[in-house]
Design an enzyme around this catalytic site. Structure first.
Site, PDB file in Angstrom:
ATOM      1  N   ILE A 104     -45.397  -1.586  -3.129  1.00 43.59           N
ATOM      2  CA  ILE A 104     -46.770  -1.115  -2.904  1.00 43.59           C
ATOM      3  C   ILE A 104     -47.388  -1.780  -1.670  1.00 43.59           C
ATOM      4  O   ILE A 104     -48.179  -1.153  -0.954  1.00 43.59           O
ATOM      5  CB  ILE A 104     -47.649  -1.316  -4.159  1.00 43.59           C
ATOM      6  CG1 ILE A 104     -48.888  -0.434  -4.072  1.00 43.59           C
ATOM      7  CG2 ILE A 104     -48.040  -2.765  -4.375  1.00 43.59           C
ATOM      8  CD1 ILE A 104     -48.606   1.039  -3.985  1.00 43.59           C
ATOM      9  N   ARG A 137     -41.738 -14.614  -1.099  1.00 41.59           N
ATOM     10  CA  ARG A 137     -40.633 -15.534  -1.397  1.00 41.59           C
ATOM     11  C   ARG A 137     -39.374 -15.129  -0.650  1.00 41.59           C
ATOM     12  O   ARG A 137     -38.483 -15.930  -0.451  1.00 41.59           O
ATOM     13  CB  ARG A 137     -40.346 -15.521  -2.903  1.00 41.59           C
ATOM     14  CG  ARG A 137     -41.538 -15.890  -3.769  1.00 41.59           C
ATOM     15  CD  ARG A 137     -41.300 -15.441  -5.196  1.00 41.59           C
ATOM     16  NE  ARG A 137     -40.835 -14.065  -5.217  1.00 41.59           N
ATOM     17  CZ  ARG A 137     -40.216 -13.493  -6.230  1.00 41.59           C
ATOM     18  NH1 ARG A 137     -39.992 -14.177  -7.318  1.00 41.59           N
ATOM     19  NH2 ARG A 137     -39.841 -12.235  -6.165  1.00 41.59           N
ATOM     20  N   LYS A 148     -53.419  -3.067  -9.610  1.00 47.46           N
ATOM     21  CA  LYS A 148     -53.522  -2.677 -11.006  1.00 47.46           C
ATOM     22  C   LYS A 148     -52.187  -2.950 -11.706  1.00 47.46           C
ATOM     23  O   LYS A 148     -51.149  -2.927 -11.035  1.00 47.46           O
ATOM     24  CB  LYS A 148     -53.930  -1.213 -11.158  1.00 47.46           C
ATOM     25  CG  LYS A 148     -53.170  -0.194 -10.328  1.00 47.46           C
ATOM     26  CD  LYS A 148     -51.739   0.108 -10.533  1.00 47.46           C
ATOM     27  CE  LYS A 148     -51.188   0.380 -11.872  1.00 47.46           C
ATOM     28  NZ  LYS A 148     -49.748   0.837 -11.791  1.00 47.46           N
TER      29      LYS A 148
END
Ligand code: NAP
Length: 307
Positions: free
Chosen positions: A13, A36, A89
């Site tokens: 996303i 990461r 979300k």
């Protein structure tokens, strides 16, 4: 003043929506990446949030694009560092973890924005306006997609707190709670858990509003072929249908809206506005419905999921 944003979690996303939306939104700019595993050429990158906050990189806000299970800690760290926070979300892996974040933001005079991107789909505001003047007879939600296409390799989605099929299904519930004139609640639910996973792969919900209007929602993660993200609202003046996740709106078959996806630009414009006013926007209604479905739902064990 420009709001300098660090994206945390450079996954699907973040790349598909956040990067282009930030680039397209006046008043917002990308200042850093926290990842990461990945980096973005030309942008300062850090492996951990603490390294970003210890650096001299000027940022005002973070956009947390990580899975829900790790977001609360990242949000708390960011607020403690004096940064505004945008939450992807769902706003948390649990309901109870979100309110303390909102309280911390309020105390510090910072913004916490719990985003519901589907509410920024083009059909949502017009549907809400039309439904305010109609008698609603029933609502039917069909949210069926292929998890192998849309969530490849995302192990977190079937882990506790990942919500399984409610990860997309909550988008439908975010639209439902935005367009219905009255509050809605779950009356019954069935949740299908693969024998080898900790989150549902399909769910059927019965809901109603405070007038007793019946609402049926069917969520499925195993739909191959054409994908379905539709909400049909039967009213005294015909059926209003939001399709393609809310990009299109028809009224008894007549097309009213057929628009490009601008949801994340809407999110960032709203975020920039909230930050300017140091206000928060945290609506937990869609997550409450999911939590209630888990509380009330009958759990069935179905065939193991092979990703
Ligand atoms: P994703 O592709 O798995 O990306 C999430 C990223 O978060 C990973 O690439 C990783 O980034 C980081 N991450 C993963 N596990 C982590 C952990 N245990 N600790 C810290 N960081 C971790 O997932 P996504 O599809 O982008 O979804 C992320 C959130 O956005 C979800 O809540 C989802 O509901 C929401 N969302 C997704 C979509 C969609 O179409 N996929 C649409 C709207 C909203 P690094 O390797 O960079 O650290």
């Amino acid at each position: 003043m420009v709001c300098r944003v660090a994206i945390v979690g450079l996954g699907k996303i973040a790349r598909d929506q956040h990067l282009p939306a930030i680039a397209a939104t006046p008043g917002v700019e990308l200042a850093a990446i926290v990842s990461r595993n990945a980096s973005l050429p030309g942008t300062r990158c850090f492996e951990r949030l603490e390294q970003l906050f210890a650096s001299d990189t000027p940022i005002d806000a973070v956009a947390l694009c990580t899975p829900p299970q790790v977001r609360r800690a990242q949000a708390a760290t960011s607020l403690a560092a004096g940064k505004h926070v945008m939450l992807e979300k769902p706003p948390g892996a649990t309901l109870a973890e979100v309110q303390p974040l909102a309280a911390a933001a309020s105390t510090a005079g910072l913004t916490l924005f719990a985003t519901w991107h589907s509410r920024y789909a083009a059909a949502v505001a017009p549907a809400r306006a039309l439904l305010a003047h109609r008698t609603i007879k029933s609502v039917r939600i069909d949210w069926r997609e292929d998890v192998r296409v849309w969530h490849p390799g995302q192990a977190w989605i079937f882990e506790p707190g990942g919500l399984g099929v409610f990860d997309p299904g909550i988008n439908a519930l975010s639209i439902l709670t935005a367009i219905m004139p009255r509050p809605v609640y779950v009356t019954a639910a069935t949740l299908d858990f693969p024998a080898n996973r900790d989150a549902p792969i399909a769910a059927q919900l019965d809901l109603e509003d405070t007038d007793g209007t019946p609402i049926r929602a069917e969520f499925d993660f195993l739909q191959t072929g054409p994908q379905t993200w539709d909400i049909a609202v039967a009213t005294d003046a015909g059926t209003l249908t939001l399709s393609d996740g809310g990009k299109r709106l028809t009224d008894s078959g007549t097309s009213l809206i057929d628009a490009e996806n601008q949801e994340y630009r809407g999110l960032y414009a709203h975020f920039e506005n909230l930050v300017a006013r140091r206000e928060s926007d945290v609506d937990l209604a869609p997550l409450r419905l999911v939590a209630d479905a888990f509380m009330l739902g009958q759990r069935r064990t179905v065939a193991p999921f092979i990703g």
